[in-house]
Design a protein around this motif. Sequence first.
Motif, PDB file in Angstrom:
ATOM      1  N   VAL A  55       0.849  -1.194   0.000  1.00 57.50           N
ATOM      2  CA  VAL A  55       0.000   0.000   0.000  1.00 57.50           C
ATOM      3  C   VAL A  55       0.884   1.242   0.000  1.00 57.50           C
ATOM      4  N   ASP A  56       0.506   2.228  -0.813  1.00 58.82           N
ATOM      5  CA  ASP A  56       1.281   3.467  -0.927  1.00 58.82           C
ATOM      6  C   ASP A  56       0.691   4.610  -0.105  1.00 58.82           C
ATOM      7  N   VAL A  57      -0.633   4.621   0.050  1.00 58.78           N
ATOM      8  CA  VAL A  57      -1.311   5.675   0.814  1.00 58.78           C
ATOM      9  C   VAL A  57      -2.368   5.031   1.705  1.00 58.78           C
ATOM     10  N   LEU A  58      -2.341   5.373   2.982  1.00 61.06           N
ATOM     11  CA  LEU A  58      -3.346   4.900   3.928  1.00 61.06           C
ATOM     12  C   LEU A  58      -3.994   6.112   4.574  1.00 61.06           C
ATOM     13  N   PHE A  59      -5.274   6.313   4.280  1.00 61.76           N
ATOM     14  CA  PHE A  59      -6.036   7.408   4.879  1.00 61.76           C
ATOM     15  C   PHE A  59      -6.971   6.804   5.918  1.00 61.76           C
ATOM     16  N   ILE A  60      -6.633   6.984   7.197  1.00 62.16           N
ATOM     17  CA  ILE A  60      -7.420   6.437   8.298  1.00 62.16           C
ATOM     18  C   ILE A  60      -8.477   7.483   8.647  1.00 62.16           C
ATOM     19  N   ASN A  61      -9.621   7.299   8.066  1.00 59.96           N
ATOM     20  CA  ASN A  61     -10.653   8.326   8.055  1.00 59.96           C
ATOM     21  C   ASN A  61     -11.895   7.955   8.856  1.00 59.96           C
ATOM     22  N   ALA A  62     -12.201   6.671   8.986  1.00 56.82           N
ATOM     23  CA  ALA A  62     -13.449   6.251   9.633  1.00 56.82           C
ATOM     24  C   ALA A  62     -13.547   6.825  11.045  1.00 56.82           C
ATOM     25  N   GLY A  63     -14.724   7.320  11.376  1.00 56.44           N
ATOM     26  CA  GLY A  63     -14.907   7.891  12.702  1.00 56.44           C
ATOM     27  C   GLY A  63     -16.381   8.038  13.033  1.00 56.44           C
ATOM     28  N   ASP A  94       7.872   1.332   1.890  1.00 54.19           N
ATOM     29  CA  ASP A  94       8.765   2.368   2.382  1.00 54.19           C
ATOM     30  C   ASP A  94       8.506   3.615   1.537  1.00 54.19           C
ATOM     31  N   GLY A  95       8.418   4.767   2.194  1.00 50.98           N
ATOM     32  CA  GLY A  95       8.085   5.997   1.490  1.00 50.98           C
ATOM     33  C   GLY A  95       6.596   6.242   1.347  1.00 50.98           C
ATOM     34  N   ALA A  96       5.790   5.403   1.997  1.00 55.65           N
ATOM     35  CA  ALA A  96       4.330   5.564   1.937  1.00 55.65           C
ATOM     36  C   ALA A  96       3.891   6.812   2.708  1.00 55.65           C
ATOM     37  N   SER A  97       2.647   7.193   2.481  1.00 57.39           N
ATOM     38  CA  SER A  97       2.035   8.299   3.217  1.00 57.39           C
ATOM     39  C   SER A  97       0.879   7.769   4.040  1.00 57.39           C
ATOM     40  N   ARG A 151      11.803   4.475   7.756  1.00 54.66           N
ATOM     41  CA  ARG A 151      11.284   3.866   6.525  1.00 54.66           C
ATOM     42  C   ARG A 151      10.777   4.929   5.544  1.00 54.66           C
ATOM     43  N   LYS A 152      11.020   6.186   5.859  1.00 49.08           N
ATOM     44  CA  LYS A 152      10.582   7.301   5.029  1.00 49.08           C
ATOM     45  C   LYS A 152       9.060   7.319   4.852  1.00 49.08           C
ATOM     46  N   ILE A 153       8.353   6.732   5.819  1.00 49.14           N
ATOM     47  CA  ILE A 153       6.887   6.802   5.825  1.00 49.14           C
ATOM     48  C   ILE A 153       6.486   8.100   6.521  1.00 49.14           C
ATOM     49  N   ARG A 154       5.756   8.926   5.814  1.00 47.73           N
ATOM     50  CA  ARG A 154       5.341  10.216   6.358  1.00 47.73           C
ATOM     51  C   ARG A 154       3.938  10.094   6.960  1.00 47.73           C
ATOM     52  N   VAL A 155       3.740  10.732   8.114  1.00 49.15           N
ATOM     53  CA  VAL A 155       2.467  10.643   8.835  1.00 49.15           C
ATOM     54  C   VAL A 155       1.996  12.047   9.179  1.00 49.15           C
ATOM     55  N   ASN A 156       0.791  12.372   8.757  1.00 51.97           N
ATOM     56  CA  ASN A 156       0.225  13.695   9.022  1.00 51.97           C
ATOM     57  C   ASN A 156      -1.249  13.561   9.402  1.00 51.97           C
TER      58      ASN A 156
END
Length: 247
Positions: free
Chosen positions: A79-87, A126-129, A169-174
């Motif tokens: 997976v390249d992008v994981l948007f944890i959105n459920a709420g 590695d490098g995922a967002s 792992r160059k995984i960016r988290v915002n």
Amino acid sequence: MEKFENKVVVITGGNSGIGYATAKEFKSQGATVIITGKREEALEKASKELGVQGILTDQSNLQHIDKLVTDINDSFGKVDVLFINAGVAFFAPIEFTSEEQFDTMVNVNFKGSFFTLQKFLPILNDGASVVFLASGNTALAMESSSVYSASKSAVSHLAKIAAKELSPRKIRVNTVNPGPTETEMQSKFGMDEATLSGMKAQIISQVPLRKMGVPEDVAKMVAYLSDNTVSSFITGGAFFIDGGMAL
């Protein structure tokens, strides 16, 4: 321009609101998109409309998350992008907040977000967002939002720690922190139409830009934060999309 061609994007809670708009945005930019939801009919409808894959998942259920990760790994690989959105959100004074409401918000918003990240780590490139949906409420002390705001504040702090832990792992988290946004969730607050309209008017009066946001505002920010060509030096950030309300 298909910036996300050959990229795999997973969006939890993607069958409505901000998740739906974000799935549409990534799809338009060439991504392979997988959305989740716990309402089967809504998930099937959204999947067909968007032309993406839907996987029935309750974010508060760790067995569901395990199965989700296995299914995605088997079908799509990394997976390249994981948007944890459920709420989920309920608004009531502390005095009248039930244990069931408390448990539901904490289990979906914080516990679910934490374990979704944890269980996806082995299949993130590695490098995922990674982007978490937090809330503009993390910067406010709004009455009747104690548990919701606390659960989203926990997510915000989780994201900052994850940004440090995953940096090798160059995984960016915002995080994206929406203010008042026109979504389907507003119809689930348990208020009648008159009360809901009054609440909206009161909220808008506190927004410097004097309007509510739309899901597409957040979707474009999530896509920006996930694009390594323009945001490769951004991690640990909290981006308020709230018309200035947090000011």
